[in-house]
Scaffold this active site. Structure first.
Site, mmCIF file in Angstrom:
data_model
loop_
_atom_site.group_PDB
_atom_site.id
_atom_site.type_symbol
_atom_site.label_atom_id
_atom_site.label_comp_id
_atom_site.label_asym_id
_atom_site.label_seq_id
_atom_site.Cartn_x
_atom_site.Cartn_y
_atom_site.Cartn_z
ATOM 1 N N ALA A 15 37.823 30.456 38.518
ATOM 2 C CA ALA A 15 36.686 31.215 37.972
ATOM 3 C C ALA A 15 36.735 32.669 38.452
ATOM 4 C CB ALA A 15 35.366 30.566 38.367
ATOM 5 N N HIS A 16 37.143 32.881 39.710
ATOM 6 C CA HIS A 16 37.254 34.250 40.220
ATOM 7 C C HIS A 16 38.290 35.053 39.436
ATOM 8 C CE1 HIS A 16 34.628 33.374 43.568
ATOM 9 N NE2 HIS A 16 34.705 34.636 43.923
ATOM 10 N N LYS A 17 39.402 34.383 39.125
ATOM 11 C CA LYS A 17 40.460 35.052 38.354
ATOM 12 C C LYS A 17 39.864 35.519 37.016
ATOM 13 C CE LYS A 17 45.307 34.339 37.213
ATOM 14 N NZ LYS A 17 45.636 33.787 35.894
#
Lengths: 173, 280
Positions: free
Chosen positions: A36-38
């Protein structure tokens, strides 16, 4: 008496948190881990809006188990925060204030926390059945295709946390 | 020859996946309770209390102890007089993992490729270690491994001249570098000797031993005790909040090695270190 705080946090509250202290956090938190951070960073770099607001909000590095019948959520707890170190400074620069995970952070994150007056909190790893009891509501927000790694908004009540980096960039003694 | 049905293997693996993730093993529970009495830091004692409460909730409410329900690692000891009927053993194990993770509401944490990461959505494949032994029984051990601790593990090809001091330094250094990441109090499995792969395998196998058990050689049993004391002196403490409970146990497995080498592997297990077994 352990202090109780409620998200979204204002600057005054964040500035008053001291490294090494325990707090109970209530209110909405957004789950996001590696995948999700990516995607969040890709959205920022493309000039697109984030699927949830950053300002004053908390990201919880967690991927819960599926909810069994009759439960709000399955077991849930923090994952190792340093894997998010590559992404966090950009998110902090864009208004993210609170990060919840486990373990130490790199220098770049520590500096970003101090510069933008945020806070890094740690939860107890592997106490996930206990932590699930603090979750009063869970809602899928984005990236459903990521399964356990999707972004969910969890409304938590009295989640026990420790201040691991405070707004001055300080660590517990 | 004794026949064992592949269907029975599938059912057993499914049951063990759930059991290992929900029921904290008695040796760990006892070690946590004992540590609570000797832990010097207040935060540390609070955390140990939370871990014990968490274990009770998990078993009573049928919830996983930790949200990281691991990559399924399966150890098989197959008696040479066993014949598997009604299917292929490898497929039966994968089917068991699939059933166990789905019906036990365990998290699917496996991606299909280490770089092009797509969740397989059924927690397969599993890691399977097959060993042929004497007899006509089949022993299945399911040890799902979380990656908070797996990521902090290490292998090093030491030199013979590094000796036992080099081995001890490497193990203690690995635990120190891991800090709070592997969810201390940890359990340390070490494999010394053999080849690079054998040492790594032994370090994982060491984590199957109950806490408090010792290497059968008195020399190595002494090294286990000494290392446990020295890693607890690191002061990392429960959840990394400082204290004198950084590890609950150190288990070392050894194997003969080459004249030129001293392979050493450290596999760190978290305070959950799951294992469940059955004999068919």
């Amino acid at each position: 008496m352990t202090r109780e705080i409620m998200t979204p946090l204002n600057d005054e509250t964040i500035l008053s948190l001291r490294a090494g202290r325990m707090v109970y956090l209530s209110g909405p938190v957004y789950t996001a881990r590696d995948a999700a951070h990516k995607k969040l960073v890709e959205l920022i770099n493309a000039g697109l809006p984030s699927p949830f607001p950053f300002e004053g909000q908390a990201v919880f590095y967690a991927g819960p188990c599926p909810a069994p019948p009759g439960k709000i959520i399955g077991s849930v707890g923090p994952t190792t925060s340093s894997r998010m170190d590559a992404y966090s400074p950009l998110l902090i620069e864009h208004g993210l204030k609170i990060m919840i995970g486990k373990g130490e952070r790199g220098e770049a994150v520590q500096q970003a926390v101090a510069r933008f007056k945020g806070v890094y909190l740690t939860a107890v790893g592997g106490a996930a059945a206990l932590t699930a009891r603090c979750v009063k509501e869970a809602r899928l927000i984005a990236f459903e295709e990521l399964g356990a790694e999707a972004v969910r908004m969890l409304t938590v009540e009295k989640l026990p946390l420790y201040v691991a980096i405070d707004a001055n960039g300080l660590l517990p003694e | 020859m004794r026949d064992i049905d592949a269907g029975a293997i599938e059912e057993t693996v499914a049951r063990l996946c759930v059991e290992a993730n929900i029921r904290l093993n008695t040796d760990i529970k006892e070690a946590l309770s004992a540590a609570r009495l000797t832990e010097t830091s207040e935060n540390g004692r609070t955390v140990l209390g939370m871990l014990l409460e968490n274990a009770s909730i998990a078993v009573n409410e049928h919830m996983p102890i930790c949200q990281d329900t691991g990559m399924a690692v399966v150890f098989l000891e197959i008696g040479q007089d066993v014949r598997i009927t009604g299917g292929f053993i490898g497929e039966a194990i994968y089917a068991g993992v699939r059933d166990g993770y789905k019906n036990g509401y365990l998290r699917n944490s496996v991606v299909s490729d280490p770089i092009n990461r797509v969740n397989t959505n059924d927690n397969t494949p599993a890691i399977i270690h097959y060993e042929i032994v004497r007899g006509d029984r089949l022993k299945i051990i399911v040890a799902p491994k979380g990656f908070g601790s797996e990521n902090m593990s290490a292998v090093k090809m030491l030199k013979p001249s590094d000796g036992i001091e080099g081995v001890k330094r490497f193990i203690a250094e690995t635990v120190k570098l891991a800090g709070a990441n592997p969810c201390p109090p940890v359990i340390i499995g070490a494999g010394i000797g053999g080849t690079m792969d054998k040492a790594a395998y032994l370090s994982k196998k060491a984590l199957l031993r109950p806490i408090g058990s010792h290497h059968k050689d008195a020399f190595w049993a002494g090294v286990e005790d000494e290392l446990l004391a020295s890693v607890n002196d690191l002061g990392i403490g429960p959840a990394g909040l400082k204290g004198n409970t950084t590890a609950l146990g150190v288990m070392i497995e050894t194997f003969p090695t080459h004249i030129a080498g001293l392979p050493a592997a450290v596999n760190i297990g978290c305070h959950v270190t799951r294992r469940a077994e059955a004999v068919l």
